[in-house]
Design a protein around this motif. Structure first.
Motif, PDB file in Angstrom:
ATOM      1  N   SER A  70      67.909  21.666  68.507  1.00 46.57           N
ATOM      2  CA  SER A  70      68.102  21.845  69.947  1.00 46.57           C
ATOM      3  C   SER A  70      69.564  22.159  70.204  1.00 46.57           C
ATOM      4  O   SER A  70      70.446  21.384  69.815  1.00 46.57           O
ATOM      5  N   TRP A  71      69.823  23.266  70.864  1.00 42.27           N
ATOM      6  CA  TRP A  71      71.192  23.654  71.210  1.00 42.27           C
ATOM      7  C   TRP A  71      71.819  22.650  72.175  1.00 42.27           C
ATOM      8  O   TRP A  71      73.037  22.635  72.345  1.00 42.27           O
ATOM      9  N   ALA A  72      71.013  21.777  72.749  1.00 47.70           N
ATOM     10  CA  ALA A  72      71.508  20.783  73.704  1.00 47.70           C
ATOM     11  C   ALA A  72      72.008  19.510  73.036  1.00 47.70           C
ATOM     12  O   ALA A  72      72.617  18.674  73.707  1.00 47.70           O
ATOM     13  N   SER A  97      66.730  26.766  68.560  1.00 41.23           N
ATOM     14  CA  SER A  97      65.599  26.227  69.313  1.00 41.23           C
ATOM     15  C   SER A  97      64.456  25.869  68.383  1.00 41.23           C
ATOM     16  O   SER A  97      64.221  26.537  67.369  1.00 41.23           O
ATOM     17  N   ARG A 310      68.193  29.636  78.961  1.00 35.51           N
ATOM     18  CA  ARG A 310      67.962  28.277  78.458  1.00 35.51           C
ATOM     19  C   ARG A 310      69.042  27.867  77.462  1.00 35.51           C
ATOM     20  O   ARG A 310      69.563  26.751  77.530  1.00 35.51           O
ATOM     21  N   GLU A 314      71.692  24.773  77.844  1.00 29.27           N
ATOM     22  CA  GLU A 314      71.769  23.698  76.852  1.00 29.27           C
ATOM     23  C   GLU A 314      73.178  23.531  76.306  1.00 29.27           C
ATOM     24  O   GLU A 314      73.604  22.403  76.019  1.00 29.27           O
ATOM     25  N   ARG A 318      75.297  19.971  76.341  1.00 25.53           N
ATOM     26  CA  ARG A 318      75.876  19.364  75.134  1.00 25.53           C
ATOM     27  C   ARG A 318      77.386  19.226  75.247  1.00 25.53           C
ATOM     28  O   ARG A 318      77.965  18.254  74.754  1.00 25.53           O
ATOM     29  N   TYR A 440      64.643  25.514  82.111  1.00 27.47           N
ATOM     30  CA  TYR A 440      65.818  26.383  82.249  1.00 27.47           C
ATOM     31  C   TYR A 440      65.498  27.853  81.995  1.00 27.47           C
ATOM     32  O   TYR A 440      66.384  28.634  81.656  1.00 27.47           O
TER      33      TYR A 440
END
Length: 467
Positions: A70-72, A97, A310, A314, A318, A440
């Motif tokens: 997850s890029w977040a 992702s 999205r 993200e 982060r 998003y």
């Protein structure tokens, strides 16, 4: 929504916002049938043989996902896949992702005949990344835009050499998509091709609130390379230029791989250098065969690739760049799902007195409180838009606002500095307006207007849209 349905939504949303993806004449590069390829951390490389029916530029496409990524989340940002053709490292793929994202990458020039694409799980992957799945991999050789593919730049990843992180584009400011634009050159029969890239953000340069107000996004979009080609498609010597640090334009004096110039992201705001640091591990040859729709802002390229919104959101999460709780009364960036993403077009007339040029901001009034005007520029003069043509911006609104809650949208003229030069500003369209959904991703655009409204010092605002 599960992965297959999500993938369908990504495709349909992009088509609704910016028209169907660019149709290209394609010469198939006959690849060994593979519905899915998976590469594992510590596992063997996977291969995809293909046969090129002619000499030319090849492109590989697939839907890429990496479970657990997850890029977040710090430590889970991405998985990296190294891609080689016939043993030559061509490009890297950053997979940010766990849900499938449609991607297209250049493979460079190939000769007619058989070739092998090798895919390997690469260093720079986040600790949480264990494998990457590429669904429906396909190699093709687009004919209609082969010239643009032939001269597209290779962008080497930012390393911060000699003491920086050579894999930083696997976790920040990663290149997402690229495109080209073409115009006639001064010499009859010649053309100028310009290439641009969308990065997920910029660690330096314009601060995030100003990005949202003046550009309508938190990504960084920059032109990267421009070259003149003759009637046969050959590069005209000495015409290659690139966007250097401080946004200067420098003549390209670096090396080429065939006709592909090799540049490196060398600043925190994604400007480029033609001197490459030693042994950089990451390189990106994005598919630049697409172009920008006529009369649209550069952000329309993102609209066509809705997953980019999205990833941008993200990265904001982060990097802790989101105000909590969101408050449209402040200038800080709130939850990106609370913003109206709009694109409008305007022209500025001649000045009548000394002073600063006018910019235009958008203002939104809600049915529940029409006395309050929510402004894209947050009442900051330098955040209004002074460039002409189509321009994207955002308006932060209370959490939960939908298009059905909007009573009106206004265009507001204001000088960008000291004094007012008196120039009129004429607004002629709203090209799209949408909110992001819970994931998003852009909802379908449901705001559009065409007309002509001229704003002056005496009449600086006007309603341009009502439901």
């Amino acid at each position: 929504m599960r992965s297959r349905a999500r993938h369908a939504v990504l495709a349909m949303t992009g088509a609704a916002l910016a028209g169907a993806p660019l149709a290209l004449a394609v010469t198939p590069a006959h690849a060994t049938a593979a519905a899915m390829i998976t590469v594992h951390r510590g596992g063997p490389a996977r291969t995809l043989p293909f046969t090129a029916g002619r000499d030319g530029e090849a492109v590989i496409s697939f839907a890429a996902s990496a479970p657990g990524v997850s890029w977040a989340r710090a430590g889970a940002e991405s998985a990296v896949v190294s891609i080689a053709v016939d043993g030559r490292h061509v490009t890297d793929l950053v997979v940010p992702s766990s849900a499938p994202i449609p991607r297209r990458l250049g493979l460079g020039h190939v000769a007619k005949g058989g070739h092998t694409v090798t895919l390997r799980f690469a260093k720079g992957s986040a600790p949480a990344a264990r494998r990457v799945t590429l669904r429906r991999p396909r190699v093709a050789m687009p004919e209609a835009e082969e010239l643009a593919l032939r001269h597209a730049p290779v962008i080497v990843g930012r390393t911060g050499w000699p003491f920086g992180d050579p894999y930083q584009n696997a976790r920040t400011d990663t290149p997402l998509v690229s495109w080209h634009e073409t115009r006639p050159a001064a010499t009859p029969g010649h053309r100028v091709i310009e290439y641009s890239v969308v990065w997920s953000n910029e660690d330096g340069g314009t601060d995030t609130p100003a990005l949202m107000a003046r550009w309508g996004r938190t990504t960084d979009i920059e032109w990267v390379y421009r070259v003149e080609v003759d009637a046969s498609g050959e590069r005209v010597d000495g015409t290659g230029v690139y966007q250097a640090p401080m946004h200067l334009t420098f003549k390209f004096t670096g090396r080429y791989e065939g006709d592909h110039p090799v540049l490196q992201t060398c600043t925190d705001n994604n400007n480029l250098c033609d001197v490459i640091s030693p042994d950089p591990p990451l390189r990106f040859l994005l598919d630049a065969s697409g172009t920008r729709p006529d009369g649209r802002a550069r952000e329309a390229v993102m609209d066509r690739e809705p997953w980019t919104y999205r990833i941008a959101a993200e990265e904001m999460l982060r990097e802790d760049k989101i105000e909590k709780p969101s408050d449209p009364a402040t200038r800080e960036v709130g939850d990106l799902r609370t913003y109206l993403f709009a694109e409008f077009a305007k022209t500025t007339g001649a000045a009548t007195t000394p002073g600063s040029a006018p910019g235009v901001a958008l203002g939104v009034r809600l049915r529940s409180g029409p006395s309050t005007l929510y402004r894209s520029d947050h009442d900051e003069p330098t955040w209004s838009i002074d460039r002409d043509g189509a321009a994207a911006t955002t308006v932060e609104l209370p959490e939960g606002t939908a298009v059905s809650d909007i009573a009106s949208i206004e265009a507001v003229r204001r000088p960008t500095g000291w004094g007012d030069n008196g120039a009129p500003a004429t607004v002629t369209s709203i090209n799209r307006g949408f909110f992001l959904d819970g994931s998003y991703l852009p909802r379908p655009s449901s705001i559009a207007w065409t007309g002509s409204v001229t704003l002056t010092p005496a009449e600086p605002s006007a309603v341009i849209w009502r439901p």
